[in-house]
Design a protein around this motif. Sequence first.
Motif, PDB file in Angstrom:
ATOM      1  N   GLN A  49     -13.247  -2.466  -7.303  1.00  0.00           N
ATOM      2  CA  GLN A  49     -13.728  -3.874  -7.996  1.00  0.00           C
ATOM      3  C   GLN A  49     -12.638  -4.815  -8.031  1.00  0.00           C
ATOM      4  O   GLN A  49     -12.876  -5.903  -8.224  1.00  0.00           O
ATOM      5  CB  GLN A  49     -14.465  -3.735  -9.396  1.00  0.00           C
ATOM      6  CG  GLN A  49     -15.869  -2.925  -9.419  1.00  0.00           C
ATOM      7  CD  GLN A  49     -16.292  -2.496 -10.858  1.00  0.00           C
ATOM      8  OE1 GLN A  49     -15.483  -2.833 -11.815  1.00  0.00           O
ATOM      9  NE2 GLN A  49     -17.384  -1.725 -10.720  1.00  0.00           N
ATOM     10  N   THR A  50     -11.370  -4.244  -8.256  1.00  0.00           N
ATOM     11  CA  THR A  50     -10.149  -5.015  -8.574  1.00  0.00           C
ATOM     12  C   THR A  50      -9.300  -5.234  -7.277  1.00  0.00           C
ATOM     13  O   THR A  50      -8.334  -5.943  -7.349  1.00  0.00           O
ATOM     14  CB  THR A  50      -9.631  -4.631  -9.835  1.00  0.00           C
ATOM     15  OG1 THR A  50      -9.157  -3.407  -9.677  1.00  0.00           O
ATOM     16  CG2 THR A  50     -10.483  -4.646 -11.016  1.00  0.00           C
ATOM     17  N   ALA A  51      -9.433  -4.124  -6.497  1.00  0.00           N
ATOM     18  CA  ALA A  51      -8.257  -4.246  -5.579  1.00  0.00           C
ATOM     19  C   ALA A  51      -8.305  -5.398  -4.629  1.00  0.00           C
ATOM     20  O   ALA A  51      -9.390  -5.679  -4.406  1.00  0.00           O
ATOM     21  CB  ALA A  51      -8.327  -2.969  -4.543  1.00  0.00           C
ATOM     22  N   PRO A  52      -7.294  -5.915  -4.365  1.00  0.00           N
ATOM     23  CA  PRO A  52      -7.128  -7.189  -3.418  1.00  0.00           C
ATOM     24  C   PRO A  52      -7.741  -6.636  -1.936  1.00  0.00           C
ATOM     25  O   PRO A  52      -7.749  -5.481  -1.645  1.00  0.00           O
ATOM     26  CB  PRO A  52      -5.591  -7.614  -3.499  1.00  0.00           C
ATOM     27  CG  PRO A  52      -5.044  -6.343  -3.994  1.00  0.00           C
ATOM     28  CD  PRO A  52      -5.832  -5.499  -4.596  1.00  0.00           C
ATOM     29  N   ARG A  53      -8.055  -7.602  -1.382  1.00  0.00           N
ATOM     30  CA  ARG A  53      -8.709  -7.630  -0.173  1.00  0.00           C
ATOM     31  C   ARG A  53      -7.805  -6.735   0.959  1.00  0.00           C
ATOM     32  O   ARG A  53      -8.055  -6.305   2.072  1.00  0.00           O
ATOM     33  CB  ARG A  53      -9.111  -8.959   0.547  1.00  0.00           C
ATOM     34  CG  ARG A  53      -8.441  -9.973   0.696  1.00  0.00           C
ATOM     35  CD  ARG A  53      -8.812 -11.256   1.109  1.00  0.00           C
ATOM     36  NE  ARG A  53      -8.224 -12.591   0.785  1.00  0.00           N
ATOM     37  CZ  ARG A  53      -7.257 -12.864   1.260  1.00  0.00           C
ATOM     38  NH1 ARG A  53      -6.673 -12.087   2.317  1.00  0.00           N
ATOM     39  NH2 ARG A  53      -6.645 -14.022   0.786  1.00  0.00           N
ATOM     40  N   HIS A  54      -6.534  -7.162   0.583  1.00  0.00           N
ATOM     41  CA  HIS A  54      -5.401  -6.427   1.750  1.00  0.00           C
ATOM     42  C   HIS A  54      -5.067  -4.950   1.334  1.00  0.00           C
ATOM     43  O   HIS A  54      -4.375  -4.329   2.043  1.00  0.00           O
ATOM     44  CB  HIS A  54      -4.218  -7.413   1.670  1.00  0.00           C
ATOM     45  CG  HIS A  54      -3.516  -7.141   0.412  1.00  0.00           C
ATOM     46  ND1 HIS A  54      -3.676  -8.114  -0.674  1.00  0.00           N
ATOM     47  CD2 HIS A  54      -2.530  -6.336  -0.106  1.00  0.00           C
ATOM     48  CE1 HIS A  54      -2.992  -7.937  -1.787  1.00  0.00           C
ATOM     49  NE2 HIS A  54      -2.110  -6.832  -1.475  1.00  0.00           N
ATOM     50  N   ALA A  55      -5.794  -4.402   0.323  1.00  0.00           N
ATOM     51  CA  ALA A  55      -5.859  -2.930  -0.100  1.00  0.00           C
ATOM     52  C   ALA A  55      -6.954  -2.060  -0.112  1.00  0.00           C
ATOM     53  O   ALA A  55      -7.501  -1.688  -1.089  1.00  0.00           O
ATOM     54  CB  ALA A  55      -5.053  -2.909  -1.285  1.00  0.00           C
ATOM     55  N   PRO A  56      -7.995  -2.495   1.096  1.00  0.00           N
ATOM     56  CA  PRO A  56      -9.314  -1.692   1.032  1.00  0.00           C
ATOM     57  C   PRO A  56      -9.292  -0.146   0.915  1.00  0.00           C
ATOM     58  O   PRO A  56     -10.285   0.282   0.400  1.00  0.00           O
ATOM     59  CB  PRO A  56      -9.853  -2.265   2.245  1.00  0.00           C
ATOM     60  CG  PRO A  56      -8.952  -2.455   3.166  1.00  0.00           C
ATOM     61  CD  PRO A  56      -7.521  -3.146   2.282  1.00  0.00           C
ATOM     62  N   LYS A  82       0.466   8.901  -3.027  1.00  0.00           N
ATOM     63  CA  LYS A  82       1.748   8.116  -2.443  1.00  0.00           C
ATOM     64  C   LYS A  82       1.606   8.305  -0.627  1.00  0.00           C
ATOM     65  O   LYS A  82       2.047   7.257  -0.001  1.00  0.00           O
ATOM     66  CB  LYS A  82       3.009   7.988  -2.954  1.00  0.00           C
ATOM     67  CG  LYS A  82       3.026   7.605  -4.382  1.00  0.00           C
ATOM     68  CD  LYS A  82       4.274   7.199  -5.099  1.00  0.00           C
ATOM     69  CE  LYS A  82       4.101   6.836  -6.315  1.00  0.00           C
ATOM     70  NZ  LYS A  82       4.760   5.461  -6.468  1.00  0.00           N
ATOM     71  N   GLY A  83       1.510   9.565  -0.312  1.00  0.00           N
ATOM     72  CA  GLY A  83       1.375   9.715   1.080  1.00  0.00           C
ATOM     73  C   GLY A  83       0.108   9.331   1.827  1.00  0.00           C
ATOM     74  O   GLY A  83       0.122   9.549   3.044  1.00  0.00           O
ATOM     75  N   GLY A  84      -0.744   8.959   0.994  1.00  0.00           N
ATOM     76  CA  GLY A  84      -2.299   8.611   1.454  1.00  0.00           C
ATOM     77  C   GLY A  84      -2.194   7.174   1.942  1.00  0.00           C
ATOM     78  O   GLY A  84      -1.317   6.328   1.687  1.00  0.00           O
ATOM     79  N   PRO A  85      -3.263   6.912   2.435  1.00  0.00           N
ATOM     80  CA  PRO A  85      -3.325   5.347   3.032  1.00  0.00           C
ATOM     81  C   PRO A  85      -3.523   4.459   1.996  1.00  0.00           C
ATOM     82  O   PRO A  85      -4.194   4.499   1.097  1.00  0.00           O
ATOM     83  CB  PRO A  85      -4.733   5.315   3.999  1.00  0.00           C
ATOM     84  CG  PRO A  85      -5.027   6.595   4.078  1.00  0.00           C
ATOM     85  CD  PRO A  85      -4.356   7.572   3.274  1.00  0.00           C
ATOM     86  N   GLN A  86      -2.413   3.605   1.693  1.00  0.00           N
ATOM     87  CA  GLN A  86      -1.971   2.324   0.677  1.00  0.00           C
ATOM     88  C   GLN A  86      -2.017   3.013  -0.628  1.00  0.00           C
ATOM     89  O   GLN A  86      -1.996   2.401  -1.756  1.00  0.00           O
ATOM     90  CB  GLN A  86      -3.540   1.475   0.601  1.00  0.00           C
ATOM     91  CG  GLN A  86      -3.404   0.760   2.119  1.00  0.00           C
ATOM     92  CD  GLN A  86      -4.307  -0.413   2.175  1.00  0.00           C
ATOM     93  OE1 GLN A  86      -5.629  -0.065   1.345  1.00  0.00           O
ATOM     94  NE2 GLN A  86      -4.151  -1.452   2.663  1.00  0.00           N
ATOM     95  N   GLY A  87      -1.759   4.339  -0.867  1.00  0.00           N
ATOM     96  CA  GLY A  87      -1.302   5.118  -1.983  1.00  0.00           C
ATOM     97  C   GLY A  87      -0.096   4.606  -2.557  1.00  0.00           C
ATOM     98  O   GLY A  87      -0.058   4.248  -3.797  1.00  0.00           O
ATOM     99  N   ALA A  88       0.613   4.498  -1.893  1.00  0.00           N
ATOM    100  CA  ALA A  88       2.052   3.622  -2.322  1.00  0.00           C
ATOM    101  C   ALA A  88       1.924   2.179  -3.274  1.00  0.00           C
ATOM    102  O   ALA A  88       2.937   2.091  -3.738  1.00  0.00           O
ATOM    103  CB  ALA A  88       2.937   3.497  -0.995  1.00  0.00           C
ATOM    104  N   LEU A  89       0.892   1.700  -2.735  1.00  0.00           N
ATOM    105  CA  LEU A  89       0.560   0.481  -3.658  1.00  0.00           C
ATOM    106  C   LEU A  89       0.271   0.856  -5.079  1.00  0.00           C
ATOM    107  O   LEU A  89       0.177  -0.233  -5.915  1.00  0.00           O
ATOM    108  CB  LEU A  89      -0.455  -0.271  -2.941  1.00  0.00           C
ATOM    109  CG  LEU A  89      -0.200  -0.838  -1.638  1.00  0.00           C
ATOM    110  CD1 LEU A  89      -1.481  -1.421  -0.819  1.00  0.00           C
ATOM    111  CD2 LEU A  89       1.087  -1.776  -1.669  1.00  0.00           C
ATOM    112  N   GLY A  90       0.057   1.857  -5.366  1.00  0.00           N
ATOM    113  CA  GLY A  90      -0.582   2.368  -6.845  1.00  0.00           C
ATOM    114  C   GLY A  90       0.173   1.744  -7.880  1.00  0.00           C
ATOM    115  O   GLY A  90      -0.415   1.141  -8.935  1.00  0.00           O
ATOM    116  N   ASN A  91       1.653   1.882  -7.840  1.00  0.00           N
ATOM    117  CA  ASN A  91       2.285   1.353  -9.013  1.00  0.00           C
ATOM    118  C   ASN A  91       2.085  -0.064  -9.100  1.00  0.00           C
ATOM    119  O   ASN A  91       2.114  -0.463 -10.293  1.00  0.00           O
ATOM    120  CB  ASN A  91       3.829   1.684  -8.811  1.00  0.00           C
ATOM    121  CG  ASN A  91       4.069   3.188  -9.047  1.00  0.00           C
ATOM    122  OD1 ASN A  91       3.210   3.850  -9.843  1.00  0.00           O
ATOM    123  ND2 ASN A  91       5.470   3.552  -8.687  1.00  0.00           N
TER     124      ASN A  91
END
Length: 133
Positions: A49-56, A82-91
């Motif tokens: 619901q909150t993830a930006p469109r560049h982080a699907p 963090k090794g998964g797709p876009q997981g590094a964006l978590g923080n």
Amino acid sequence: MDARFDMSDVRRLQRHLARSIPVVRRDARAVTMRGAVNIKRDWQQNARQTAPRHAPLYPGSIGFDLAGFGPDLWMAIIGPDKGGPQGALGNLLEYGSVKNPPHNDGGRALAEELPRFEAQLALLAERGLAWGV
């Protein structure tokens, strides 16, 4: 004055606890697992619901590991891989940055699950200690 002490109740409690402890240990693992699954699911839903469109792909990177420390202590580590797709964006997504507000998706999922988790652990303790009724 009679100094004798009746140990029958103490022995009965000892037998009850000897039978209850393995059951409580097993059930505590199951409660921890269920709580981790609920937090992971809610975190993923919040992130969708909150993830930006560049982080699907970010919500799909959220998972958990269950770790046991001896027979009595269970811990779930929940969050983005963090090794998964876009997981590094978590923080960045969870805590924000100077230019982006925090989403707090995981924090909200944890806050929602905590009362249920605590109630289940209290129920386990109550069942484990109930004897002679």
